[in-house]
Structures are given as C-alpha cells and as structure tokens.
Design an enzyme around this catalytic site. Structure first.
Site, PDB file in Angstrom:
ATOM      1  N   HIS A 166       0.855  -1.179   0.000  1.00  0.00           N
ATOM      2  CA  HIS A 166       0.000   0.000   0.000  1.00  0.00           C
ATOM      3  C   HIS A 166       0.885   1.221   0.000  1.00  0.00           C
ATOM      4  O   HIS A 166       1.929   1.220   0.658  1.00  0.00           O
ATOM      5  CB  HIS A 166      -0.901  -0.001   1.243  1.00  0.00           C
ATOM      6  CG  HIS A 166      -2.060   0.926   1.108  1.00  0.00           C
ATOM      7  ND1 HIS A 166      -1.947   2.270   1.329  1.00  0.00           N
ATOM      8  CD2 HIS A 166      -3.341   0.695   0.729  1.00  0.00           C
ATOM      9  CE1 HIS A 166      -3.121   2.832   1.105  1.00  0.00           C
ATOM     10  NE2 HIS A 166      -3.989   1.912   0.737  1.00  0.00           N
TER      11      HIS A 166
ATOM     12  N   ASP B 193      -7.872  -5.528   0.440  1.00  0.00           N
ATOM     13  CA  ASP B 193      -8.383  -6.399  -0.614  1.00  0.00           C
ATOM     14  C   ASP B 193      -7.952  -7.846  -0.474  1.00  0.00           C
ATOM     15  O   ASP B 193      -8.481  -8.722  -1.158  1.00  0.00           O
ATOM     16  CB  ASP B 193      -7.952  -5.870  -1.984  1.00  0.00           C
ATOM     17  CG  ASP B 193      -8.670  -4.588  -2.304  1.00  0.00           C
ATOM     18  OD1 ASP B 193      -9.866  -4.531  -1.992  1.00  0.00           O
ATOM     19  OD2 ASP B 193      -8.046  -3.671  -2.829  1.00  0.00           O
TER      20      ASP B 193
HETATM   21  N1  ACO Z   1       4.043  -7.517  -4.896  1.00  0.00           N
HETATM   22  C1  ACO Z   1       5.381  -7.513  -5.126  1.00  0.00           C
HETATM   23  N2  ACO Z   1       6.170  -6.429  -5.037  1.00  0.00           N
HETATM   24  C2  ACO Z   1       5.572  -5.285  -4.687  1.00  0.00           C
HETATM   25  C3  ACO Z   1       4.198  -5.205  -4.423  1.00  0.00           C
HETATM   26  C4  ACO Z   1       3.406  -6.371  -4.522  1.00  0.00           C
HETATM   27  N3  ACO Z   1       2.109  -6.375  -4.296  1.00  0.00           N
HETATM   28  N4  ACO Z   1       3.879  -3.930  -4.102  1.00  0.00           N
HETATM   29  C5  ACO Z   1       5.019  -3.244  -4.165  1.00  0.00           C
HETATM   30  N5  ACO Z   1       6.053  -4.054  -4.516  1.00  0.00           N
HETATM   31  C6  ACO Z   1       7.477  -3.702  -4.625  1.00  0.00           C
HETATM   32  C7  ACO Z   1       7.766  -2.931  -5.900  1.00  0.00           C
HETATM   33  O1  ACO Z   1       8.143  -3.809  -6.951  1.00  0.00           O
HETATM   34  C8  ACO Z   1       8.914  -2.055  -5.459  1.00  0.00           C
HETATM   35  O2  ACO Z   1      10.070  -2.827  -5.404  1.00  0.00           O
HETATM   36  P1  ACO Z   1      11.542  -2.149  -5.673  1.00  0.00           P
HETATM   37  O3  ACO Z   1      11.756  -1.194  -4.550  1.00  0.00           O
HETATM   38  O4  ACO Z   1      12.489  -3.301  -5.690  1.00  0.00           O
HETATM   39  O5  ACO Z   1      11.431  -1.470  -7.014  1.00  0.00           O
HETATM   40  C9  ACO Z   1       8.541  -1.689  -4.014  1.00  0.00           C
HETATM   41  O6  ACO Z   1       7.749  -2.790  -3.549  1.00  0.00           O
HETATM   42  C10 ACO Z   1       7.765  -0.397  -3.893  1.00  0.00           C
HETATM   43  O7  ACO Z   1       6.639  -0.519  -4.747  1.00  0.00           O
HETATM   44  P2  ACO Z   1       5.887   0.661  -5.462  1.00  0.00           P
HETATM   45  O8  ACO Z   1       5.250   0.142  -6.710  1.00  0.00           O
HETATM   46  O9  ACO Z   1       6.797   1.841  -5.591  1.00  0.00           O
HETATM   47  O10 ACO Z   1       4.790   0.988  -4.384  1.00  0.00           O
HETATM   48  P3  ACO Z   1       3.567   1.929  -4.612  1.00  0.00           P
HETATM   49  O11 ACO Z   1       3.340   2.624  -3.326  1.00  0.00           O
HETATM   50  O12 ACO Z   1       3.747   2.774  -5.819  1.00  0.00           O
HETATM   51  O13 ACO Z   1       2.393   0.903  -4.958  1.00  0.00           O
HETATM   52  C11 ACO Z   1       0.530  -0.515  -4.732  1.00  0.00           C
HETATM   53  C12 ACO Z   1       1.375   0.591  -4.076  1.00  0.00           C
HETATM   54  C13 ACO Z   1       0.069  -0.046  -6.124  1.00  0.00           C
HETATM   55  C14 ACO Z   1      -0.700  -0.736  -3.873  1.00  0.00           C
HETATM   56  C15 ACO Z   1       1.404  -1.794  -4.848  1.00  0.00           C
HETATM   57  O14 ACO Z   1       1.827  -2.202  -3.572  1.00  0.00           O
HETATM   58  C16 ACO Z   1       0.657  -2.926  -5.561  1.00  0.00           C
HETATM   59  O15 ACO Z   1       0.678  -2.972  -6.792  1.00  0.00           O
HETATM   60  N6  ACO Z   1      -0.002  -3.850  -4.797  1.00  0.00           N
HETATM   61  C17 ACO Z   1      -0.756  -4.920  -5.399  1.00  0.00           C
HETATM   62  C18 ACO Z   1      -2.107  -4.396  -5.856  1.00  0.00           C
HETATM   63  C19 ACO Z   1      -3.043  -4.140  -4.699  1.00  0.00           C
HETATM   64  O16 ACO Z   1      -3.227  -4.963  -3.809  1.00  0.00           O
HETATM   65  N7  ACO Z   1      -3.711  -2.954  -4.741  1.00  0.00           N
HETATM   66  C20 ACO Z   1      -4.683  -2.576  -3.731  1.00  0.00           C
HETATM   67  C21 ACO Z   1      -4.198  -1.416  -2.937  1.00  0.00           C
HETATM   68  S1  ACO Z   1      -5.336  -1.050  -1.642  1.00  0.00           S
HETATM   69  C22 ACO Z   1      -6.604  -0.295  -2.407  1.00  0.00           C
HETATM   70  O17 ACO Z   1      -6.529   0.317  -3.423  1.00  0.00           O
HETATM   71  C23 ACO Z   1      -7.860  -0.421  -1.733  1.00  0.00           C
END
Ligand code: ACO
Length: 424
Positions: A301, A359
């Site tokens: 998140h 979720d």
């Molecule tokens: N699985 C694997 N790796 C992940 C995940 C994940 N779910 N989420 C983040 N990461 C990793 C990224 O690859 C990145 O790695 P790095 O530092 O080696 O490059 C690091 O963690 C940071 O990730 P970002 O993408 O910069 O995090 P951001 O804050 O932009 O994204 C998000 C947040 C979109 C929610 C992300 O965690 C994600 O895609 N999660 C899965 C989808 C999800 O469950 N969404 C629901 C969110 S809650 C809601 O909307 C109600």
C-alpha cells in the site's frame, strides 16, 4: 533528461501544520519566485489539498474518519451513519439518522428511462463498464444540478450514494439475464443491496442479518481513504467545475484499475492461478523476480507501511460469515493464510514494508456472500461513493479552490522546423 546537484538554490518555504500528521512545505509561490517546479510523479511527497475528512498514519496503521477510529466505526455504526459522518462531519443523532435514512431510501429508484441504457451494453460487459457509463449518464437526468450551485451539493451527494447501488445491481442482473429488481425503500442500505442482487420475481429474498452486517462492514471499511487515486480523480475533474455525476464516474474509472479497487477481483484470480499451497513458493519466486505482470495482489500500500487496519477487521468478519452460513472453510482461505504467513516472513516483503491490504480478505467475504467476482470492484465503488461525494463537496466549497493543473519536466524534442514531406 539530465540531472545535477543544485548547490545554489535558496527558497524559504513557509511550513504549514495540520492537526495531525506531517507538516508540509508550502510551495505555491515556488515557480513564481524561482522559475522552477518540483518533480514528484505519483505524488509520493505531495499534499495536493487540505482536507478535514480522513486521517491515515501508515506507519502506525491508524485510519480515522472525522477523528473516529475505523475499528469503532466498523463495530458501532452502520454504513449509512458512516456516510453521514463523512458528509457532514459528525455522527447523526437518532432523529437525524432517521430523516437521512428515509430521504436516502426515497432516492434509490432510477428514472425509468435509464433502464433503456442497459440494452445498449453487451451481455458480457463488465459491471464496472456499465457503472462508469451509467453514472456519468445520470447528468442527463438531473440538469437541475449541473451548475454545481452550493444549494444543490447535498442533493447530488445523496442521489449518488443512493443510486449507485441500484445501477450496480441492475448491471449485475443485466449481465446474468435476470429482470431488474426495484429497490425496496423499507430496507436498510446493505439489506436492500443484497435484495436487489439476489431477489427474483417469484423467489422472494430475505437477507440474513449477519450477512447484511458483514456486507455493511465491508462498505464501512471501503467508504473513504483520503487522497487515493480515485478520490484524487474526483477532485481533479471536480476542480474544473464539472458536474458531480461526471466527477464520480471519473472516480469509478480510476477505481477499476488492478492497482486500486480492481485488486479485490485480481486477488481471487491470483488464488485460482496459484491453485494450492505447494505452489506458493514458486509463485512468490516469480513475484520476487519481478516477472512481468506478476505481483502479490492484495499486498502493499502506498500509505500503510506496517499493517492495514481494515485487513485485520475483515479477517474476523470472514469467520462470522462462514460460521453463519455453516460453510466449510473455503480452500482459498487456507491458501490466503499460508500465502500471508510465508510472505510476511520473507525478506523481500519485510524490506519493502509490504503487508496485506484491505483487498486481501474482502474478496473472500464477498465470495462467501455469493457475490460474483466480477461485482467485487462495483461493491467497492458503492462504498467509496460516500467518500468521493464528501471530498467533492469539501473541494467545491473551498473558496480558494483552483483548477488542478500539474506541470511537467519536458524531455521531448527541442524546437525544430517542419520540413516539406519529400525532405523528411
Ligand atoms: N508484490 C510484489 N512487489 C511489490 C508489491 C506487490 N504487491 N507492491 C510493491 N512491490 C514492490 C515494488 O516492486 C517495489 O520494489 P523495488 O523497490 O524493488 O522497485 C517496491 O515494492 C515499492 O513498490 P511501489 O510500486 O513503488 O509501491 P507503490 O506505493 O507505488 O504501490 C501498490 C502501491 C500499487 C498498492 C502496490 O503495492 C501494488 O501494486 N499492490 C498490489 C495491488 C493491490 O493490492 N492494490 C490494492 C491497494 S489497496 C486499495 O486500493 C484499496
């Protein structure tokens, strides 16, 4: 793009303090005084507005609506009370609650002509596609409020909170070829939603109160979440003076994506894809190797870096639901729990502070309630409408509100001349 360290830059940022949370640097005069912009794609370090509605402390796992902890709202209020709180800033008295419920229930019905829209969609259309289009089309029916005058804000907000569930239920009935079920004004919000989804002419439906309560809890937990992508979309569109139906439709479009509200649907697809517990390590390897398109859905998140308080509440609700239904534990739950256990002990997820979000569990509950996967994000949209309209009103009522118009770092071609075609 080139980068250099700026040695000589000097600008005295005024600092603004809220009532809770980090203070912010006020950079509104930065461009005017220095000729430079800030660069923050994804808005990770940018407060785009001031708001009194919701507070999140992602490190401590705190979520407050108008100052009230989400845990207390989930346990001691219903969705209609929470919507009232988001809209008006205080929890309703008994009298205010009764009047609000009655008024909202009377707004549930759609103009009969809206039924015609559905026939224009393919039967296999995704309910979110139908929801996006039909909510925007409400503006064709309420031309009385399109000027967004202050006296109309409340009426538009109530219409949207009341009618989005009816549209979503019709979208579902349309895609499964069943007749639309008109809303029942005598039923509370969540019972009416279950009734519109599951009743059929000739087969009356009475929602089990425990199940209606579980759905209500999901709605409360999704009702608002400060400046997330969909709320920011609503604010951005609203800042142009666009009408409330168009704004909420923009919010629905933003919510649909799998990185946001579409994640609940994607989580169940992921459980299906993994199949069984022994496949978890191999799946997690693909996630950690960042194989294209493979993420641990329902994890991570932007704001919560410790735990998502909503995920904890949903775990307990799930058990209430399966006990009431006398269901055997869904094999998906075992898979989910094992996946969570392995992931939260894994260095990859620990280092990046990735924990289960709302979720991860909401889909399991919706599935147990008999709600099809394709409707999961629509249920989220129903819940979030209360938050969206509250933010829209807060924004549009602010006399200092300006059109949202971000700037950019241009990295394209520098100016050049058009050559005649034969010389290109
Ligand atoms: N699985 C694997 N790796 C992940 C995940 C994940 N779910 N989420 C983040 N990461 C990793 C990224 O690859 C990145 O790695 P790095 O530092 O080696 O490059 C690091 O963690 C940071 O990730 P970002 O993408 O910069 O995090 P951001 O804050 O932009 O994204 C998000 C947040 C979109 C929610 C992300 O965690 C994600 O895609 N999660 C899965 C989808 C999800 O469950 N969404 C629901 C969110 S809650 C809601 O909307 C109600």
């Amino acid at each position: 793009m080139t980068k250099e360290k700026c040695e000589s830059f000097s600008f005295a940022f005024p600092v603004m303090h809220g009532t809770m949370g980090p203070s912010v640097l006020d950079q509104r005069r930065l461009a005017q005084e220095t000729g430079m912009f800030t660069f923050d794609p994804g808005f990770g370090s940018t407060a785009a507005c001031e708001s009194k509605i919701t507070f999140i402390d992602g490190e401590k796992g705190i979520l407050l609506h108008r100052g009230y902890p989400i845990e207390q709202l989930a346990l001691h209020t219903d969705y209609t009370e929470t919507a009232y709180l988001l809209l008006y800033g205080e929890l309703p008295t008994k009298e205010q609650y009764d009047v609000f419920c009655e008024d909202m229930a009377s707004q549930r019905l759609l103009n009969e002509q809206i039924r015609n829209f559905f026939n224009g969609f393919r039967r296999d259309a995704h309910p979110m596609a139908i929801l996006c289009g039909t909510v925007a089309a409400l503006s064709a029916f309420y031309s009385d409020v399109l000027q967004t005058k202050p006296c109309h804000h409340d009426l538009s907000a109530r219409r949207l909170i009341a009618k989005v569930p009816t549209i979503a239920a019709c979208a579902y009935k349309y895609t499964i070829g069943e007749p639309f079920i008109y809303p029942d004004e005598t039923l509370p919000f969540s019972e009416n939603l279950l009734y519109m989804l599951f009743s059929r002419p000739g087969r009356p439906y009475k929602a089990d109160p425990v199940l209606a309560r579980a759905l209500d809890r999901i709605l409360i937990l999704h009702a608002d979440h400060e400046q997330n992508a969909s709320t920011s979309a609503v604010r951005l569109v609203g800042s142009t003076g666009s009408n409330p139906f168009a704004c909420i439709s923009a919010g629905i479009a933003a919510l649909w994506g799998p990185s946001h509200g579409g994640a609940n649907e994607a989580v169940l697809a992921m459980f299906d894809q993994i199949g069984s517990r022994e496949n978890i390590p191999a799946f997690l390897e693909r996630v950690k190797n960042k194989e294209s398109g493979v993420r641990l859905m329902g994890f991570g998140h932007r704001v919560y870096r410790n735990f998502d308080p909503r995920a904890k509440l949903l775990q307990a609700t799930y058990h209430e639901v399966i006990d009431t239904l006398g269901l055997k534990r869904d094999p998906c739950l075992d898979l989910a729990m094992e996946l969570e256990r392995i992931a939260i002990e894994d260095d990859y997820f620990i280092q990046r502070k990735l924990y289960p979000n709302v979720d991860f569990y909401s889909g399991l509950i919706l599935k147990a309630l008999g709600i099809p996967t394709s409707m999961f994000t629509a249920i989220f949209a129903i819940a979030r409408t209360a938050g969206w309209v509250s933010h829209w009103i807060e924004m549009i009522s602010n006399p200092t509100m300006r059109i949202a118009r971000p700037r950019q770092l241009y990295t394209g071609k520098i100016q050049r001349d058009v050559l005649p075609m034969e010389e290109r």
